[in-house]
Design an enzyme around this catalytic site. Structure first.
Site, PDB file in Angstrom:
ATOM      1  N   SER A 177      -0.059  -9.885   7.671  1.00 21.60           N
ATOM      2  CA  SER A 177      -0.373  -9.231   6.396  1.00 21.60           C
ATOM      3  C   SER A 177      -1.549  -9.934   5.751  1.00 21.60           C
ATOM      4  CB  SER A 177       0.846  -9.325   5.465  1.00 21.60           C
ATOM      5  OG  SER A 177       0.472  -9.029   4.129  1.00 21.60           O
ATOM      6  N   TYR A 225       7.717 -14.630   2.523  1.00 18.64           N
ATOM      7  CA  TYR A 225       7.013 -13.617   3.318  1.00 18.64           C
ATOM      8  C   TYR A 225       5.648 -14.153   3.764  1.00 18.64           C
ATOM      9  CZ  TYR A 225       5.005  -8.935   4.318  1.00 18.64           C
ATOM     10  OH  TYR A 225       4.420  -7.841   4.899  1.00 18.64           O
TER      11      TYR A 225
END
Ligand SMILES: NC(=O)c1ccc[n+]([C@@H]2O[C@H](COP(=O)([O-])OP(=O)(O)OC[C@H]3O[C@@H](n4cnc5c(N)ncnc54)[C@H](O)[C@@H]3O)[C@@H](O)[C@H]2O)c1
Length: 262
Positions: free
Chosen positions: A141, A154
């Site tokens: 990401s 995350y």
């Protein structure tokens, strides 16, 4: 010839969002796809839409036996697996800064976003080697490229994916296997869109037009070109899975409009 002709892809999380859009694109280009998904309703609906080229196998990427069995079932059904797309994942709203986050978020997120891809490779690479080589597409990401995201678990998981992808690339090229990762920015999968009040049932062109609207709160210096739709990312996954990217190995392809470049 179709870009994925003769290939068999194992796509985790293919019941929705980027995984489902990738499954669709791959099949349009001649692949067969194992929809490796935890949610039975989403997984079967996604596979059904692919006709004979799709097979739903209920899979929990956090569970080693489940991943191993799903790969074996997919290979039995379609004769081989030569492509792994490790897409299952996503941040959760309870993620926080390291000093504040509940460690239950760590257990969930690291298992889903890092261990999931690890297990898929652990048991999938043997299938790719048996097939004579193949491609691995992992999902990191933009949050792993810039330290601006408030969810530190995350961020750590997706950072791990980058290093893991590079290690795969360096180790398995000898087996004819390439490994790359995609780093999307904000993408309107159902999960993300539901947090933003966006209608993902609207035609894709309408969603893109809305994303490009200068009055949209998300179009700014940090989000050039607004937000993406799953099809934008599926196009990158298709390239990385196909032989067109033969010379691309160990790369992280940002797909966030350029947000991480400046
Ligand atoms: N959407 C974004 O804005 C965005 C941005 C950057 C990176 N990503 C990454 O892209 C990938 C796909 O994101 P998305 O937004 O399309 O996700 P999504 O939530 O739309 O789809 C994820 C799918 O994974 C399935 N899943 C959840 N847990 C699972 C498990 N244990 N085993 C198997 N399947 C499971 C879900 O049921 C769902 O169908 C993720 O890895 C995510 O971290 C997404």
């Amino acid at each position: 010839m179709a870009r994925m002709s003769g290939k068999v892809a194992f796509i985790t999380g293919a019941g929705s969002g980027i995984g489902r859009a990738s499954a669709r694109r791959f099949v349009e280009e001649g692949a067969k796809v194992v929809v490796a998904e935890l949610d039975v309703d989403k997984g079967s609906a996604s596979a059904e839409a692919l006709g004979d080229a799709g097979l739903f196998v209920r899979t929990d990427v956090k569970d080693e036996d489940s991943v191993r069995d799903a790969l074996a079932e997919g290979a039995r059904a379609f004769g081989k697996i030569d492509t792994l797309v490790n897409c299952a994942g996503g941040s959760i709203v309870d993620d926080r800064a390291v000093t504040d986050v509940d460690m239950a978020v760590w257990d969930h997120t690291i298992d889903l976003d890092l261990k999931g891809a690890f297990l898929s490779c652990r048991h999938g690479i043997g299938h790719l080697i048996s097939a004579g080589g193949g491609a691995i597409v992992n999902f990191t990401s933009v949050v792993a490229l810039k330290g601006a995201f408030p969810g530190h678990v995350y961020t750590a998981a997706k950072g791990g994916i980058i290093s893991f992808t590079q290690a795969l690339a360096g180790r398995y090229w000898r087996n004819g296997i390439r490994a790359n990762a995609i780093a999307p920015g904000i993408v309107l999968s159902d999960r993300v869109a539901s947090r933003m009040d966006v209608d993902t049932a609207a035609p894709v062109d309408d969603q893109i037009a809305k994303a490009m609207d200068p009055n949209n709160r998300l179009v700014d210096d940090r989000h050039p070109f607004g937000y993406g739709v799953p099809e934008d990312i599926a196009a990158v996954a298709l390239f990385l899975a196909s032989d067109e990217s033969r010379m691309v190995n160990g790369a992280v392809i940002p797909a966030e409009g350029g947000a991480s470049a400046y």
